[in-house]
Design a protein around this motif. Structure first.
Motif, PDB file in Angstrom:
ATOM      1  N   SER A 197      -4.598  38.926  -3.848  1.00 58.80           N
ATOM      2  CA  SER A 197      -4.334  37.494  -3.636  1.00 58.80           C
ATOM      3  C   SER A 197      -4.174  37.104  -2.165  1.00 58.80           C
ATOM      4  O   SER A 197      -3.615  36.043  -1.873  1.00 58.80           O
ATOM      5  N   ARG A 218      -3.142  25.998  -1.038  1.00 57.80           N
ATOM      6  CA  ARG A 218      -3.295  27.404  -1.416  1.00 57.80           C
ATOM      7  C   ARG A 218      -3.829  27.527  -2.836  1.00 57.80           C
ATOM      8  O   ARG A 218      -4.543  28.477  -3.155  1.00 57.80           O
ATOM      9  N   HIS A 219      -3.478  26.561  -3.655  1.00 57.26           N
ATOM     10  CA  HIS A 219      -3.941  26.562  -5.041  1.00 57.26           C
ATOM     11  C   HIS A 219      -4.356  25.142  -5.414  1.00 57.26           C
ATOM     12  O   HIS A 219      -3.722  24.175  -4.968  1.00 57.26           O
ATOM     13  N   ARG A 262     -16.808  32.571  -0.393  1.00 53.48           N
ATOM     14  CA  ARG A 262     -16.301  32.380  -1.754  1.00 53.48           C
ATOM     15  C   ARG A 262     -16.154  33.749  -2.404  1.00 53.48           C
ATOM     16  O   ARG A 262     -17.006  34.634  -2.222  1.00 53.48           O
ATOM     17  N   MET A 318     -11.841  31.976  -5.293  1.00 47.00           N
ATOM     18  CA  MET A 318     -11.042  31.879  -4.072  1.00 47.00           C
ATOM     19  C   MET A 318     -11.980  31.472  -2.950  1.00 47.00           C
ATOM     20  O   MET A 318     -13.036  32.089  -2.759  1.00 47.00           O
ATOM     21  N   LEU A 322     -12.390  31.253   0.979  1.00 43.64           N
ATOM     22  CA  LEU A 322     -11.799  31.860   2.166  1.00 43.64           C
ATOM     23  C   LEU A 322     -12.430  31.294   3.432  1.00 43.64           C
ATOM     24  O   LEU A 322     -13.632  31.063   3.477  1.00 43.64           O
ATOM     25  N   GLY A 325      -6.743  31.833   1.985  1.00 42.53           N
ATOM     26  CA  GLY A 325      -7.614  31.377   0.904  1.00 42.53           C
ATOM     27  C   GLY A 325      -7.030  30.230   0.110  1.00 42.53           C
ATOM     28  O   GLY A 325      -5.823  29.979   0.115  1.00 42.53           O
ATOM     29  N   THR A 326      -7.927  29.506  -0.553  1.00 39.37           N
ATOM     30  CA  THR A 326      -7.558  28.476  -1.519  1.00 39.37           C
ATOM     31  C   THR A 326      -8.127  28.903  -2.869  1.00 39.37           C
ATOM     32  O   THR A 326      -9.337  29.099  -2.996  1.00 39.37           O
ATOM     33  N   ARG A 327      -7.236  29.046  -3.835  1.00 34.43           N
ATOM     34  CA  ARG A 327      -7.704  29.434  -5.172  1.00 34.43           C
ATOM     35  C   ARG A 327      -7.962  28.182  -5.991  1.00 34.43           C
ATOM     36  O   ARG A 327      -7.048  27.391  -6.229  1.00 34.43           O
TER      37      ARG A 327
END
Lengths: 113, 114
Positions: A41, B9-10, B36, B89, B91, B108-110
């Protein structure tokens, strides 16, 4: 950029050295070997890179064979926090056109107590 | 902390909605990359900027995706009409022209598309 081959997974006992192999038999003379790791993560983290000489930093050592067709990343005293996916990437060291990284599947290292 | 930040982040969204992600690079880095990463795979290159110019785009970057870096500093990645296959994710990484050492990645952004 040359392709790399890594084992999909490895285990290592805590406190022991972790030796992660990478094959890059089609590497070109101007291509470097880079290692990144990705803890669950999180974004990938740079570890080390080299051209033909062995390299060492505070995180790891990189051993490159004389013919440069393979290399080994060594974590001298693995800890539980070293559990991650380790990526070996081969690319031109600097490129004014951009240094896009091509990731393979990597090696999932599990450090066990 | 590498110095590269990403927000949010999410992100959870419904199919068909538009989403936008932001990346703030290390200040002295003139190149910025978007990748990605889907579950169980390594990151895949999407696009990169040198200063404000978008110099390369992967075939993965469909016409629903657009990226900008208007002043050569932060960058945004927008996905229009999201699909479930966009769940991944995203990045961001940055580096400096002429340097051989490394790209520095953000956290990253999920994205989850329901």
């Amino acid at each position: 950029d040359a392709k790399t081959t890594q084992p999909p997974s490895m285990d290592c006992a805590e406190g022991r050295a972790a030796n992660l192999p990478c094959n890059h038999s089609t590497i070109s003379g101007n291509e470097y070997v880079y290692w990144y790791r990705q803890i669950h993560s999180q974004g990938p983290q740079y570890i080390i890179h080299g051209l033909k000489n062995n390299e060492t930093n505070e995180m790891a050592s990189l051993i490159i064979t004389e013919d440069r067709k393979s290399s080994t990343l060594i974590l001298p005293h693995a800890t539980l926090r070293d559990t991650a996916v380790y990526y070996c990437i081969v690319r031109v060291g600097t490129n004014n056109a951009g240094n896009m990284l091509t990731f393979g599947g990597g090696t999932r290292l599990m450090v066990k107590p | 902390d590498t110095g590269v930040s990403q927000n949010p982040r999410h992100k959870i969204t419904k199919r068909g909605q538009n989403v936008t992600f932001r990346c703030d690079p290390i200040s002295e880095h003139n190149r910025l990359y978007w990748y990605r990463q889907t579950l169980g795979q390594g990151p895949e290159f999407l696009t990169y900027f040198q200063n404000e110019a978008q110099l390369e785009k992967s075939r993965l970057l469909s016409d629903r995706f657009s990226a900008e870096r208007p002043k050569g500093s932060f960058s945004t990645l927008e996905i229009q009409r999201t699909e479930q296959g966009d769940s991944a994710m995203y990045l961001c990484a940055t580096d400096q022209t002429g340097k051989t050492d490394t790209q520095y990645f953000g956290p990253g952004t999920r994205l989850t598309v329901l």
